[in-house]
Design a protein around this motif. Structure first.
Motif, mmCIF file in Angstrom:
data_model
loop_
_atom_site.group_PDB
_atom_site.id
_atom_site.type_symbol
_atom_site.label_atom_id
_atom_site.label_comp_id
_atom_site.label_asym_id
_atom_site.label_seq_id
_atom_site.Cartn_x
_atom_site.Cartn_y
_atom_site.Cartn_z
ATOM 1 N N GLU A 1 2.371 0.858 -42.784
ATOM 2 C CA GLU A 1 1.265 0.316 -43.579
ATOM 3 C C GLU A 1 1.680 -0.979 -44.267
ATOM 4 O OE1 GLU A 1 0.077 3.542 -46.119
ATOM 5 O OE2 GLU A 1 -0.870 4.624 -44.479
ATOM 6 N N LEU A 2 2.915 -1.052 -44.718
ATOM 7 C CA LEU A 2 3.439 -2.270 -45.334
ATOM 8 C C LEU A 2 3.481 -3.398 -44.306
ATOM 9 C CD1 LEU A 2 4.523 -3.227 -48.079
ATOM 10 C CD2 LEU A 2 6.788 -2.505 -47.339
ATOM 11 N N THR B 1 12.298 -3.374 -46.532
ATOM 12 C CA THR B 1 11.728 -2.071 -46.171
ATOM 13 C C THR B 1 11.205 -2.090 -44.736
ATOM 14 O OG1 THR B 1 11.144 -1.587 -48.460
ATOM 15 C CG2 THR B 1 9.947 -0.371 -46.761
ATOM 16 N N ILE B 2 10.484 -3.140 -44.369
ATOM 17 C CA ILE B 2 9.927 -3.242 -43.021
ATOM 18 C C ILE B 2 11.049 -3.347 -41.988
ATOM 19 C CG2 ILE B 2 8.572 -4.704 -41.464
ATOM 20 C CD1 ILE B 2 6.876 -5.433 -44.044
ATOM 21 N N ALA C 1 0.660 -8.487 -42.357
ATOM 22 C CA ALA C 1 0.230 -9.128 -41.110
ATOM 23 C C ALA C 1 1.287 -9.134 -40.011
ATOM 24 C CB ALA C 1 -0.282 -10.547 -41.380
ATOM 25 N N CYS C 2 2.318 -8.306 -40.108
ATOM 26 C CA CYS C 2 3.331 -8.226 -39.052
ATOM 27 C C CYS C 2 2.700 -7.746 -37.745
ATOM 28 C CB CYS C 2 4.457 -7.271 -39.438
ATOM 29 S SG CYS C 2 5.277 -7.671 -40.984
ATOM 30 N N ALA D 1 6.316 10.465 -43.961
ATOM 31 C CA ALA D 1 5.569 9.721 -44.981
ATOM 32 C C ALA D 1 6.180 8.347 -45.196
ATOM 33 C CB ALA D 1 5.547 10.502 -46.292
ATOM 34 N N GLN D 2 7.506 8.269 -45.196
ATOM 35 C CA GLN D 2 8.180 6.980 -45.380
ATOM 36 C C GLN D 2 7.871 6.056 -44.202
ATOM 37 O OE1 GLN D 2 12.432 7.171 -45.597
ATOM 38 N NE2 GLN D 2 12.634 5.022 -46.105
ATOM 39 N N ALA D 3 7.916 6.574 -42.992
ATOM 40 C CA ALA D 3 7.614 5.768 -41.806
ATOM 41 C C ALA D 3 6.179 5.273 -41.854
ATOM 42 C CB ALA D 3 7.868 6.569 -40.539
#
Length: 102
Positions: free
Chosen positions: A24-25, A93-94, A30-31, A17-19
């Motif tokens: 999604e982040l 986070t990303i 736009a990464c 879920a974290q991944a």
């Protein structure tokens, strides 16, 4: 034995879920317009970034700064534009997620 199985299953679900939330982040910011998880697009694949910085204790700080300020030359001549509009917590986070990829 059941307790161990439950603990392992719970940990797996939480990591998954974290991944997913981190990916999604990355999409939201736009990464994924220039990067993909496992293939080069404009910029390097995230898995290639993780491999390059594996074992580098300072990698997270370096990459957070690079994402925020932009840069060029590490992966070729195409510059990565600065992402000053992205929240610092989101960048961290990303980057943490990218570095966790295998």
């Amino acid at each position: 034995m059941k307790l161990v199985t439950i603990a392992i299953t719970t940990a797996s679900l939480m990591f998954g879920a974290q991944a997913m939330a981190s990916q999604e982040l990355a999409q939201k910011n736009a990464c994924l317009a220039c990067h993909q998880v496992d293939k080069k697009v404009v910029g390097p694949a995230f898995k290639d970034v993780a491999a390059k910085y594996k074992g580098d204790k300072a990698a997270e700080a370096k990459l957070v700064k690079k994402v925020k300020e932009g840069g060029k030359g590490v992966w070729g001549e195409v510059p990565m534009p600065p992402n000053a509009q992205v929240k610092d917590a989101d960048i961290k986070t990303i980057v943490h997620w990218v570095l966790s990829l295998k």
